[in-house]
Design a protein around this motif. Structure first.
Motif, PDB file in Angstrom:
ATOM      1  N   THR A 232     -15.686   5.985  -4.456  1.00 36.88           N
ATOM      2  CA  THR A 232     -15.841   4.840  -3.565  1.00 36.88           C
ATOM      3  C   THR A 232     -15.859   5.324  -2.120  1.00 36.88           C
ATOM      4  OG1 THR A 232     -14.638   3.455  -5.112  1.00 36.88           O
ATOM      5  CG2 THR A 232     -14.889   2.616  -2.884  1.00 36.88           C
TER       6      THR A 232
ATOM      7  N   ASP B 286     -16.228   1.604   7.976  1.00 40.93           N
ATOM      8  CA  ASP B 286     -15.834   0.471   8.796  1.00 40.93           C
ATOM      9  C   ASP B 286     -16.215   0.808  10.238  1.00 40.93           C
ATOM     10  OD1 ASP B 286     -13.426  -1.836   8.317  1.00 40.93           O
ATOM     11  OD2 ASP B 286     -13.884  -1.239  10.370  1.00 40.93           O
TER      12      ASP B 286
ATOM     13  N   GLN C 265     -14.500   4.310  10.745  1.00 37.93           N
ATOM     14  CA  GLN C 265     -13.457   4.841   9.871  1.00 37.93           C
ATOM     15  C   GLN C 265     -14.051   4.965   8.482  1.00 37.93           C
ATOM     16  OE1 GLN C 265     -10.335   1.951  10.666  1.00 37.93           O
ATOM     17  NE2 GLN C 265      -9.376   3.415  12.046  1.00 37.93           N
ATOM     18  N   ILE C 266     -13.953   6.147   7.940  1.00 35.34           N
ATOM     19  CA  ILE C 266     -14.632   6.433   6.682  1.00 35.34           C
ATOM     20  C   ILE C 266     -13.613   6.959   5.684  1.00 35.34           C
ATOM     21  CG2 ILE C 266     -16.372   7.910   5.596  1.00 35.34           C
ATOM     22  CD1 ILE C 266     -17.647   7.875   8.551  1.00 35.34           C
ATOM     23  N   ALA C 267     -13.550   6.327   4.531  1.00 36.37           N
ATOM     24  CA  ALA C 267     -12.611   6.783   3.504  1.00 36.37           C
ATOM     25  C   ALA C 267     -13.359   6.972   2.196  1.00 36.37           C
ATOM     26  CB  ALA C 267     -11.478   5.775   3.331  1.00 36.37           C
ATOM     27  N   ILE C 268     -13.058   8.051   1.523  1.00 33.83           N
ATOM     28  CA  ILE C 268     -13.708   8.335   0.235  1.00 33.83           C
ATOM     29  C   ILE C 268     -12.631   8.603  -0.797  1.00 33.83           C
ATOM     30  CG2 ILE C 268     -15.316   9.813  -1.012  1.00 33.83           C
ATOM     31  CD1 ILE C 268     -16.496  10.633   1.674  1.00 33.83           C
ATOM     32  N   GLU C 269     -12.711   7.906  -1.912  1.00 31.74           N
ATOM     33  CA  GLU C 269     -11.810   8.225  -3.026  1.00 31.74           C
ATOM     34  C   GLU C 269     -12.451   7.790  -4.329  1.00 31.74           C
ATOM     35  OE1 GLU C 269      -7.164   8.169  -3.496  1.00 31.74           O
ATOM     36  OE2 GLU C 269      -7.939   6.165  -3.805  1.00 31.74           O
ATOM     37  N   ASP C 270     -12.385   8.643  -5.318  1.00 25.35           N
ATOM     38  CA  ASP C 270     -12.889   8.338  -6.656  1.00 25.35           C
ATOM     39  C   ASP C 270     -14.276   7.703  -6.626  1.00 25.35           C
ATOM     40  OD1 ASP C 270     -10.549   9.310  -7.635  1.00 25.35           O
ATOM     41  OD2 ASP C 270      -9.579   7.345  -7.762  1.00 25.35           O
TER      42      ASP C 270
ATOM     43  N   GLU D 295       0.822  -1.218   0.000  1.00 28.77           N
ATOM     44  CA  GLU D 295       0.000   0.000   0.000  1.00 28.77           C
ATOM     45  C   GLU D 295       0.848   1.257   0.000  1.00 28.77           C
ATOM     46  OE1 GLU D 295       0.139  -2.357   2.303  1.00 28.77           O
ATOM     47  OE2 GLU D 295      -1.686  -2.463   3.512  1.00 28.77           O
TER      48      GLU D 295
ATOM     49  N   ARG E 278      -4.007   0.285  10.653  1.00 30.78           N
ATOM     50  CA  ARG E 278      -4.325  -0.822  11.561  1.00 30.78           C
ATOM     51  C   ARG E 278      -3.182  -1.826  11.568  1.00 30.78           C
ATOM     52  NH1 ARG E 278      -9.687  -0.796  10.637  1.00 30.78           N
ATOM     53  NH2 ARG E 278      -9.374  -1.882   8.679  1.00 30.78           N
TER      54      ARG E 278
ATOM     55  N   PRO F 127      -7.354  -5.587  -1.694  1.00 29.75           N
ATOM     56  CA  PRO F 127      -5.898  -5.673  -1.464  1.00 29.75           C
ATOM     57  C   PRO F 127      -5.541  -5.541   0.004  1.00 29.75           C
ATOM     58  CG  PRO F 127      -6.383  -4.198  -3.282  1.00 29.75           C
ATOM     59  CD  PRO F 127      -7.687  -4.572  -2.675  1.00 29.75           C
TER      60      PRO F 127
ATOM     61  N   TYR G 252     -12.108  10.222   9.387  1.00 32.32           N
ATOM     62  CA  TYR G 252     -12.410  10.159   7.967  1.00 32.32           C
ATOM     63  C   TYR G 252     -11.274  10.731   7.135  1.00 32.32           C
ATOM     64  CZ  TYR G 252     -13.834  14.903   9.171  1.00 32.32           C
ATOM     65  OH  TYR G 252     -13.858  16.182   9.661  1.00 32.32           O
ATOM     66  N   VAL G 253     -11.147  10.207   5.939  1.00 32.31           N
ATOM     67  CA  VAL G 253     -10.225  10.792   4.966  1.00 32.31           C
ATOM     68  C   VAL G 253     -10.986  11.053   3.689  1.00 32.31           C
ATOM     69  CG1 VAL G 253      -7.841  10.217   5.515  1.00 32.31           C
ATOM     70  CG2 VAL G 253      -9.331   8.437   4.681  1.00 32.31           C
ATOM     71  N   THR G 254     -10.907  12.267   3.229  1.00 33.49           N
ATOM     72  CA  THR G 254     -11.556  12.647   1.985  1.00 33.49           C
ATOM     73  C   THR G 254     -10.542  13.435   1.173  1.00 33.49           C
ATOM     74  OG1 THR G 254     -12.305  14.788   2.805  1.00 33.49           O
ATOM     75  CG2 THR G 254     -13.733  12.921   3.235  1.00 33.49           C
ATOM     76  N   GLU G 255     -10.995  13.897   0.032  1.00 30.75           N
ATOM     77  CA  GLU G 255     -10.155  14.732  -0.818  1.00 30.75           C
ATOM     78  C   GLU G 255      -9.541  15.887  -0.011  1.00 30.75           C
ATOM     79  OE1 GLU G 255     -10.073  14.370  -4.456  1.00 30.75           O
ATOM     80  OE2 GLU G 255      -8.343  15.664  -4.157  1.00 30.75           O
TER      81      GLU G 255
ATOM     82  N   SER H 287      -3.740   4.615  -2.254  1.00 34.61           N
ATOM     83  CA  SER H 287      -5.142   4.999  -2.323  1.00 34.61           C
ATOM     84  C   SER H 287      -5.623   5.356  -0.932  1.00 34.61           C
ATOM     85  CB  SER H 287      -5.971   3.840  -2.869  1.00 34.61           C
ATOM     86  OG  SER H 287      -7.312   3.976  -2.459  1.00 34.61           O
ATOM     87  N   ARG H 288      -6.430   6.415  -0.864  1.00 31.14           N
ATOM     88  CA  ARG H 288      -6.970   6.824   0.436  1.00 31.14           C
ATOM     89  C   ARG H 288      -7.697   5.678   1.121  1.00 31.14           C
ATOM     90  NH1 ARG H 288      -7.657  11.857  -1.681  1.00 31.14           N
ATOM     91  NH2 ARG H 288      -9.688  11.516  -2.609  1.00 31.14           N
ATOM     92  N   LEU H 289      -8.300   4.793   0.307  1.00 26.51           N
ATOM     93  CA  LEU H 289      -9.092   3.706   0.879  1.00 26.51           C
ATOM     94  C   LEU H 289      -8.209   2.748   1.678  1.00 26.51           C
ATOM     95  CD1 LEU H 289     -11.372   2.956  -2.184  1.00 26.51           C
ATOM     96  CD2 LEU H 289     -11.845   4.427  -0.231  1.00 26.51           C
ATOM     97  N   GLN H 290      -6.898   2.805   1.439  1.00 25.38           N
ATOM     98  CA  GLN H 290      -5.997   1.868   2.122  1.00 25.38           C
ATOM     99  C   GLN H 290      -5.400   2.452   3.393  1.00 25.38           C
ATOM    100  OE1 GLN H 290      -3.299   1.350  -1.141  1.00 25.38           O
ATOM    101  NE2 GLN H 290      -4.341  -0.494  -1.846  1.00 25.38           N
ATOM    102  N   ILE H 291      -5.656   3.737   3.642  1.00 24.31           N
ATOM    103  CA  ILE H 291      -4.996   4.390   4.776  1.00 24.31           C
ATOM    104  C   ILE H 291      -5.320   3.691   6.093  1.00 24.31           C
ATOM    105  CG2 ILE H 291      -4.868   6.504   6.144  1.00 24.31           C
ATOM    106  CD1 ILE H 291      -5.204   8.092   3.587  1.00 24.31           C
ATOM    107  N   PHE H 292      -6.614   3.476   6.333  1.00 28.09           N
ATOM    108  CA  PHE H 292      -7.000   2.902   7.621  1.00 28.09           C
ATOM    109  C   PHE H 292      -6.493   1.466   7.764  1.00 28.09           C
ATOM    110  CE2 PHE H 292     -10.393   6.220   7.404  1.00 28.09           C
ATOM    111  CZ  PHE H 292      -9.958   6.928   8.504  1.00 28.09           C
TER     112      PHE H 292
ATOM    113  N   GLU I  70     -15.984   3.893   1.739  1.00 27.65           N
ATOM    114  CA  GLU I  70     -15.883   2.733   2.616  1.00 27.65           C
ATOM    115  C   GLU I  70     -16.114   3.160   4.053  1.00 27.65           C
ATOM    116  OE1 GLU I  70     -12.772  -0.083   0.137  1.00 27.65           O
ATOM    117  OE2 GLU I  70     -12.307   0.493   2.193  1.00 27.65           O
TER     118      GLU I  70
ATOM    119  N   VAL J  38      -6.121  14.012  11.786  1.00 24.31           N
ATOM    120  CA  VAL J  38      -6.865  13.538  12.954  1.00 24.31           C
ATOM    121  C   VAL J  38      -6.128  13.923  14.238  1.00 24.31           C
ATOM    122  CG1 VAL J  38      -7.610  11.464  14.177  1.00 24.31           C
ATOM    123  CG2 VAL J  38      -7.978  11.657  11.717  1.00 24.31           C
TER     124      VAL J  38
ATOM    125  N   LEU K 183      -2.934   9.612  11.475  1.00 27.05           N
ATOM    126  CA  LEU K 183      -3.295  10.499  10.373  1.00 27.05           C
ATOM    127  C   LEU K 183      -3.049  11.911  10.879  1.00 27.05           C
ATOM    128  CD1 LEU K 183      -5.409   7.934  10.217  1.00 27.05           C
ATOM    129  CD2 LEU K 183      -6.340   9.302   8.359  1.00 27.05           C
TER     130      LEU K 183
ATOM    131  N   GLU L 113     -19.534  12.162  -5.723  1.00 29.76           N
ATOM    132  CA  GLU L 113     -18.788  12.156  -4.457  1.00 29.76           C
ATOM    133  C   GLU L 113     -18.951  13.483  -3.710  1.00 29.76           C
ATOM    134  OE1 GLU L 113     -14.722  10.779  -5.018  1.00 29.76           O
ATOM    135  OE2 GLU L 113     -14.101  12.311  -3.586  1.00 29.76           O
TER     136      GLU L 113
END
Lengths: 416, 227
Positions: free
Chosen positions: B43, B47, B36-41, A93, A254, B3, B206-209, A245-250, B45, A271, A268, B182
């Motif tokens: 998407t 959790d 935990q909230i993530a936003i990209e393109d 990642e 972890r 992944p 959260y992580v956003t743009e 990708s931002r989606l992989q940060i958390f 997510e 945060v 982060l 988005e």
């Protein structure tokens, strides 16, 4: 007509009125100043780091890790071993990773060991990159790149020698291995301005003859031999990480926080910064509260001044009544006078604030690294000013109503 | 998402050999869930991890039929995302992935294979199934059964390894959405609090743009504003 009367009446009592106006102006300047410093400090902190997804260090507190790794405030409780650093760097990642090694100093400035990647990936103020103003980046083992503030305070130029001291407040210098100023970073308004940047290998090199925090007596390895040595560090203080990708940060966070081989902490930056504001927020609220009370006190002073003036102006009011002014006119006149005083005070306060900012801006910047922006008054500030004037008008209602009642009863037969 | 889970799984597969050398417990606060909230393109997510106490009112292993029913009901509730989170209509978000299960203490280790299996499942079903509700439900049931079995297995394992440690169980929910717009994702509401009366607070990151941030979402104001 009535405005001219009000102005004339204020001018007639210039001394007391100007004292009242000054009190209001000072209190308004204080209130807006506190607000400005608060907002400026937040913006300044938030602008210091951007584009970094995670900061990795030894497991401690997220605020602490943020403070020592980015703001050079406080110290690390522990280091991160090079093996763990490599493990994290090898994760799929991870897009980029920049090691940071702290602990030495030059005069009052911190020395940071890192790699060339720091200049590529460290971003501030919404994505701006560091720019080398003079000279070049890290090339040779004994190259140092210094921040703008370091260069200005110590009057350094490219090519000057620079000796790193061991630790943060010690008298032991690494004078056997002097560095050379290779470049100066353009002013950023971040802690980078107050940092001496050297390569990670250089940090290792200057500690070759050192063991458990002290120089081995009589031992000096020649620079030529050091250049041949393997200078891979055994540990770093922290690492800045960029994720694909931002989606992989958390997920990565972890994984690092539960890394079994070594207690690590990934945070982060955004945060952690908000956590810091939650802590500081209490003090901020207290400051804002106190300065608001000062404004209230100044307005109370104005009210007292009007009350005490009523007695000496009873004859004046009586004459107005005789001239045909209605009681409501007298009430209006007093209200107008108070509003005028508050308005002049507010505007003067604003002027004082800007004068203060102009004087304080460079001082605060060099002392605390906080850049206080001088902007046109924000809507919020204008609202505060309008609020002060409105409250002054309301506060003056009490003495005005009293004057209204007195003027009804007194008529011409005033006995003073 | 895949992944991460795969690598998580991969990284944790190697762990058991050393597991007895490290002892640690995650912090666990009743009444406080984390999100935990993530936003990209496009998407999104989400959790969410909630203490068992907040969701079903107990954290011991559900052995009685009543307790098992409670766990099942909770998981069924979670499998309908609108019970837990609602997103702005304008964003046009569609559910693409879902996971809801109960696990003991440190999830990253023991759930590894569960994640792996689910990932494979998902890959087989691939996309295009997203809007097929029947299918999703069926799949969801699979998830549930699977996890349930797995939870039992884990617990056995747990008892062998660290019998003395206090038992804390947590519900773990993961949703993934594909959103058309988005930028319309400005506020996320949490009907979660209406479903689970013991839940008091969600600590959200959260992580956003625009960057990363955190917020505390309370029962009295169950919404998260994303800048």
């Amino acid at each position: 007509m009535i405005l001219r009367l009000a102005l004339g009446s204020l001018l007639a009592r210039a001394l007391t009125v100007s004292m009242t106006i000054l009190a209001i102006a000072l209190s308004v300047a204080l209130f807006l100043g506190v607000e400005n410093v608060r907002v400026g400090a937040r913006a300044s902190f938030a602008d210091t780091i951007s584009g970094t997804d995670l900061i990795v260090g030894a497991r401690s507190g997220s605020v602490q890790l943020l403070l020592y790794s980015v703001f050079r405030i406080g110290n690390a409780t522990n280091n991160v071993t090079w093996e763990s650093y490599q493990d994290i760097a090898a994760r799929p990642e991870v897009d980029w990773i920049v090691p940071i090694s702290l602990g030495d100093s030059h005069r009052q400035f911190r020395v940071m060991g890192t790699t060339q990647a720091f200049f590529d990936h460290y971003k501030y103020r919404g994505g701006r990159s560091l720019a080398i103003e003079e000279g070049q980046g890290l090339d040779d083992l004994y190259d140092a790149v210094i921040g703008a503030e370091v260069a200005a305070a110590l009057d350094y130029e490219v090519g000057d020698p620079i000796v790193v001291s061991h630790g943060l407040a010690s008298f032991t210098d690494h004078d056997d291995q002097p560095f050379r100023v290779a470049g100066i970073v353009a002013r950023t308004g971040t802690p980078v301005d107050r940092t001496v940047i050297v390569s990670l290998e250089a940090i290792e090199a200057i500690h070759v003859d050192w063991q458990s925090g002290a120089q081995i007596p009589g031992q000096t390895t020649p620079v030529e031999r050091i250049r041949q040595m393997d200078l891979t560090p055994t540990a770093v203080t922290a690492a800045l990480v960029g994720v694909d990708s931002r989606l992989q940060i958390f997920g990565l966070q972890r994984a690092i926080n539960t890394y079994p081989e070594e207690p690590l902490l990934a945070i982060l930056p955004g945060v952690a910064l908000q956590e810091l504001w939650q802590i500081v927020g209490v003090a901020e609220t207290a400051l804002v509260g106190v300065s608001a009370m000062v404004v209230v006190t100044a307005l109370l002073g104005m009210m007292a001044m009007i009350f005490s003036s009523l007695n000496e102006r009873r004859r004046e009011m009586a004459i107005w009544r005789a001239m045909g002014a209605r009681p409501a006119t007298i009430l209006g006149l007093l209200l107008l006078e108070a509003t005028l005083m508050a308005a002049i005070g507010a505007i003067l306060g604003l002027a004082l604030l800007y004068a203060g900012l102009l004087v304080a801006q460079p001082l605060v910047d060099s002392a605390f690294g906080l850049w206080l922006p001088i902007d046109a008054p924000s809507l919020r500030e204008l609202t505060v000013l309008a609020g002060v004037i409105a409250v002054a008008a309301v506060a003056s209602l009490l003495p005005a109503l009293r004057a209204y009642r007195l003027s009804l009863a007194d008529g011409m037969m005033v006995r003073i | 998402m895949k992944p991460i889970q795969l690598t998580l799984a991969a990284s944790t597969l190697a762990v058991p050999a050393f597991a007895q050398d490290t002892r640690e417990m995650d912090a666990h606060v009743h009444g406080v869930s984390t999100a935990q909230i993530a936003i990209e393109d496009g998407t999104l997510e989400i959790d969410i991890v909630s203490p068992g106490m907040d969701i079903v009112g107990f954290e011991y292993e559900a052995t009685s039929a009543e307790d098992q029913d409670a766990v099942e009901a909770a998981i069924r509730t979670m499998l309908s995302p609108e019970n837990i989170v609602t997103l702005p209509e304008a964003a046009g978000c569609r559910l693409t992935d879902i996971l809801a299960h109960l696990h003991g203490g440190d999830h990253d280790h023991e759930d590894a294979d569960a994640h792996m299996d689910e990932d494979h499942d998902h890959e087989e079903h691939a996309e295009g199934d997203d809007h097929d509700h029947d299918h999703e439900d069926a799949h969801a049931e699979d998830d549930h059964d699977h996890d349930h079995d797995d939870a039992q297995a884990e617990d056995d394992h747990d008892h062998d390894d660290h019998a003395e440690e206090a038992q804390h169980s947590e519900f773990h929910i993961t949703y993934a959405f594909a959103c058309e717009d988005e930028t319309a994702l400005t506020t996320i509401f949490f009907p979660f609090f209406d479903q689970f009366e013991n839940a008091q607070e969600i600590e959200a990151e959260y992580v956003t743009e625009a960057g990363a941030g955190q917020a505390e979402i309370g029962r009295d104001a169950p919404e998260l504003a994303l800048e």
